[in-house]
Design a protein around this motif. Structure first.
Motif, PDB file in Angstrom:
ATOM      1  N   TRP A   1      -1.440   1.820  -7.073  1.00 52.82           N
ATOM      2  CA  TRP A   1      -2.784   2.213  -6.681  1.00 52.82           C
ATOM      3  C   TRP A   1      -2.927   2.259  -5.160  1.00 52.82           C
ATOM      4  O   TRP A   1      -3.429   3.209  -4.580  1.00 52.82           O
ATOM      5  CB  TRP A   1      -3.744   1.199  -7.307  1.00 52.82           C
ATOM      6  CG  TRP A   1      -5.189   1.440  -7.093  1.00 52.82           C
ATOM      7  CD1 TRP A   1      -5.853   2.604  -7.319  1.00 52.82           C
ATOM      8  CD2 TRP A   1      -6.136   0.494  -6.631  1.00 52.82           C
ATOM      9  NE1 TRP A   1      -7.170   2.442  -7.029  1.00 52.82           N
ATOM     10  CE2 TRP A   1      -7.378   1.140  -6.606  1.00 52.82           C
ATOM     11  CE3 TRP A   1      -6.058  -0.849  -6.253  1.00 52.82           C
ATOM     12  CZ2 TRP A   1      -8.532   0.505  -6.206  1.00 52.82           C
ATOM     13  CZ3 TRP A   1      -7.198  -1.491  -5.854  1.00 52.82           C
ATOM     14  CH2 TRP A   1      -8.421  -0.824  -5.837  1.00 52.82           C
ATOM     15  N   THR A   2      -2.422   1.209  -4.478  1.00 53.87           N
ATOM     16  CA  THR A   2      -2.663   1.114  -3.036  1.00 53.87           C
ATOM     17  C   THR A   2      -1.730   1.978  -2.200  1.00 53.87           C
ATOM     18  O   THR A   2      -2.102   2.361  -1.101  1.00 53.87           O
ATOM     19  CB  THR A   2      -2.499  -0.337  -2.538  1.00 53.87           C
ATOM     20  OG1 THR A   2      -1.401  -0.896  -3.195  1.00 53.87           O
ATOM     21  CG2 THR A   2      -3.742  -1.134  -2.743  1.00 53.87           C
TER      22      THR A   2
ATOM     23  N   TRP B   1      -2.965   5.027  -0.489  1.00 54.20           N
ATOM     24  CA  TRP B   1      -3.904   4.924   0.637  1.00 54.20           C
ATOM     25  C   TRP B   1      -3.271   5.268   1.973  1.00 54.20           C
ATOM     26  O   TRP B   1      -3.960   5.393   2.966  1.00 54.20           O
ATOM     27  CB  TRP B   1      -4.451   3.500   0.739  1.00 54.20           C
ATOM     28  CG  TRP B   1      -5.316   3.100  -0.393  1.00 54.20           C
ATOM     29  CD1 TRP B   1      -5.693   3.861  -1.451  1.00 54.20           C
ATOM     30  CD2 TRP B   1      -5.922   1.830  -0.580  1.00 54.20           C
ATOM     31  NE1 TRP B   1      -6.471   3.151  -2.293  1.00 54.20           N
ATOM     32  CE2 TRP B   1      -6.631   1.877  -1.779  1.00 54.20           C
ATOM     33  CE3 TRP B   1      -5.923   0.643   0.159  1.00 54.20           C
ATOM     34  CZ2 TRP B   1      -7.342   0.799  -2.277  1.00 54.20           C
ATOM     35  CZ3 TRP B   1      -6.624  -0.433  -0.327  1.00 54.20           C
ATOM     36  CH2 TRP B   1      -7.336  -0.352  -1.544  1.00 54.20           C
TER      37      TRP B   1
END
Lengths: 375, 184
Positions: free
Chosen positions: A118-119, A122
């Protein structure tokens, strides 16, 4: 090897472990600060007092005030002390205490898998495609709930924590004063004696687990659907008592018995250096609890893994179970301090060498015999 | 011309060599300080640092079991007991004592012989260190886990030497008890 593989390896082997280390050190320091508050509050309530009440609501900001005070105090080195050794002794004590957490498994090997997947999106400057992100998230070194999983973890913990004793001896000696020297002598004798029994208590578990890796020990408990506390109850009792002695906690806190030795090995220490010793002591306490949880209480596993009707407990992540169990351990540590009186030094040595060590050895022999005969 | 890629700088080989030289320097420097320090406690601290450097070398050779045991036994056990004794000695008295005793002539001869040996090895290069007779079994076994290999060998091939060493240590222990006890 192209640039993309390079970035992938850099992330897996350098960047992510470094971030984990920083997080663990910061969280640990905060935990230690609030552990002191917990201890003061609990002891106060056991003794029907209120404890710290002034700084913040029910003293909640007290640890921060204490920390600031330590930093602002004058830095004193006694005139006839060995300045070099006096200065490095607190660090020798603190570094091993923190180093132990490098191998402590806080969660299962796939703990950070979803989080990483998920990260990593970023950071567009990394230019990671989906397959690479997936590979990084799948890699146990990156996604495990631990900094590293080495196959000699238990030995590593024992050897690193044995180095911590040197900080206490050297600090006591370098102060060039009689109370610290006596305190240092006591703690050396005590720690060396109880380390042996502690080692034998751990061997009992190792025989059952068949591995020196802390991660594998928890995984074996998962496989057998049984926490090792039920297999090795005697080893656990010994581990707990020796753990109290190793961390210089009551009823084994003779190295710093304030009624007879003023402050023990750190009598001459003040300000920031004293706070380093203090941090090391509490870090050791958390380390012993964490190792105890991993070896005997199933690490990140939920209670009673064999009962299917308790499966709803699985929604709580492993790391929460782990930290909860560690908290229970710490609570009992403090509770013991509020309950039991201190031993006499000769009693302490007698118990160590004449009761705990033979019992721990017998436990190893019986365990090995049972494994050889029936398994 | 394309710039040299950054990752070549942190290739495993370069890492290993760098770590080796750091550890080796640390080992030699602290070993020298151990024998030259006037204060016995300082000397013990330098010896501890040297032993830690040695453990680091073992880790570098992927002998992590030996490395960990080195720290556990030498640093955590023997050196702690050393310090225990040294702490009780008056340091000022020791500092003013003569450092070299009557054995310095023998030591000088031995030192010269060892230096020649070292120079010989450096001149001959890596070839003299090559061990040709290493058995195939050991190479296969070294692929498996370190601790298990050491344990397996101690209790099979090297059982007798291992037991003799254990008995020797036991004898030393009993002798120490007998010597310190005035009446048994």
């Amino acid at each position: 090897m192209n640039e993309n593989v390079f970035i992938e390896n850099l992330l897996i082997y350098a960047v992510i472990p470094l971030i984990k280390i920083v997080v663990i050190v910061l969280v640990l320091s905060g935990a230690i600060a609030y552990l002191t508050l917990l201890e003061r509050k609990l002891i106060a309530h056991i003794q029907v007092r209120l404890g710290p009440m002034r700084v913040g609501w029910h003293g909640l900001l007290q640890p921060i005030a204490d920390g600031l005070k330590f930093l602002l105090k004058e830095d004193i080195v006694p005139a006839k002390a060995d300045a070099l050794i006096f200065t490095i002794a607190p660090a020798i004590s603190l570094i091993p205490a923190f180093l132990v957490f490098a191998v402590v498994p806080f969660g299962p090997p796939d703990m950070l898998q979803d989080f990483l997947g998920w990260t990593l999106g970023w950071f567009p400057f990394l230019n990671l495609d989906e397959a690479t992100t997936e590979r990084i998230a799948q890699n146990a070194i990156a996604s495990g709930g631990y900094v590293t999983d080495i196959n000699i973890a238990v030995l590593f913990v024992l050897s690193v924590s044995s180095v911590g004793i040197l900080g206490i001896i050297l600090g006591g000696w370098a102060s060039n004063s009689k109370y610290p020297l006596l305190g240092a002598l006591r703690s050396t004798a005590q720690m060396v004696s109880y380390e042996v029994a502690l080692g034998f208590a751990i061997i009992g578990v190792l025989l059952v687990a068949g591995s020196l890796s802390l991660v594998e020990i928890v995984q074996n408990q998962q496989q057998e659907q049984l926490w090792y506390i039920f297999v090795q109850p005697l080893a656990f009792v010994l581990f707990f008592i020796c753990g109290l002695a190793e961390t210089n906690r009551l009823p084994f806190d003779l190295p710093e018995a304030e009624t007879e030795l003023v402050g023990g090995f750190h009598t001459e220490y003040s300000g920031f250096r004293f706070s380093l010793f203090f941090l090391a002591e509490y870090a050791n306490m958390i380390a012993v609890s964490a190792i105890g949880v991993v070896l005997f209480w199933g690490g990140w596993l939920r209670p009673f893994p064999s009962f299917e009707w308790l499966n709803f407990l699985n929604f709580i992540p492993g790391v929460v179970w782990f930290l909860g169990k560690v908290f229970l351990f710490l609570y009992v540590f403090i509770w013991v301090r509020g309950t039991l009186p201190r031993f006499r030094f000769d009693q302490l040595m007698q118990y160590g060498w004449k009761i705990f060590l033979p019992v721990a050895m017998a436990n190893v022999i019986v365990t090995a015999g049972v494994i050889l005969a029936f398994l | 011309m394309k710039a040299r890629p950054l990752y070549l700088l942190i290739s495993p080989f370069a890492m290993e060599a760098t770590l080796f030289y750091i550890l080796a320097t640390m080992l030699v420097v602290f070993a020298i300080l151990t024998v030259t320090a006037a204060n016995p406690v300082r000397s013990a601290v330098y010896l501890i640092s040297a032993l830690l450097g040695m453990a680091g070398l073992f880790f570098l050779l992927q002998a992590e079991f030996v490395g960990a045991v080195q720290i556990l036994v030498y640093v955590g056990g023997i050196m702690v007991l050393f310090l225990f004794v040294i702490m009780l000695v008056s340091v000022r008295e020791v500092e003013t004592q003569r450092r070299a005793n009557r054995q310095w002539k023998t030591a000088l001869v031995l030192g010269i012989v060892l230096s020649f040996e070292l120079v010989y090895f450096v001149v001959q290069g890596a070839d003299v260190f090559r061990i040709d007779t290493i058995s195939q079994d050991l190479i296969i076994e070294s692929q498996t886990l370190n601790t298990e290999t050491v344990g397996g060998l101690l209790y099979s091939t090297y059982l007798l030497p291992f037991e003799i060493a254990s008995v020797l240590l036991l004898v030393a222990m009993i002798a120490a008890v007998v010597l310190t006890q005035k009446q048994l």
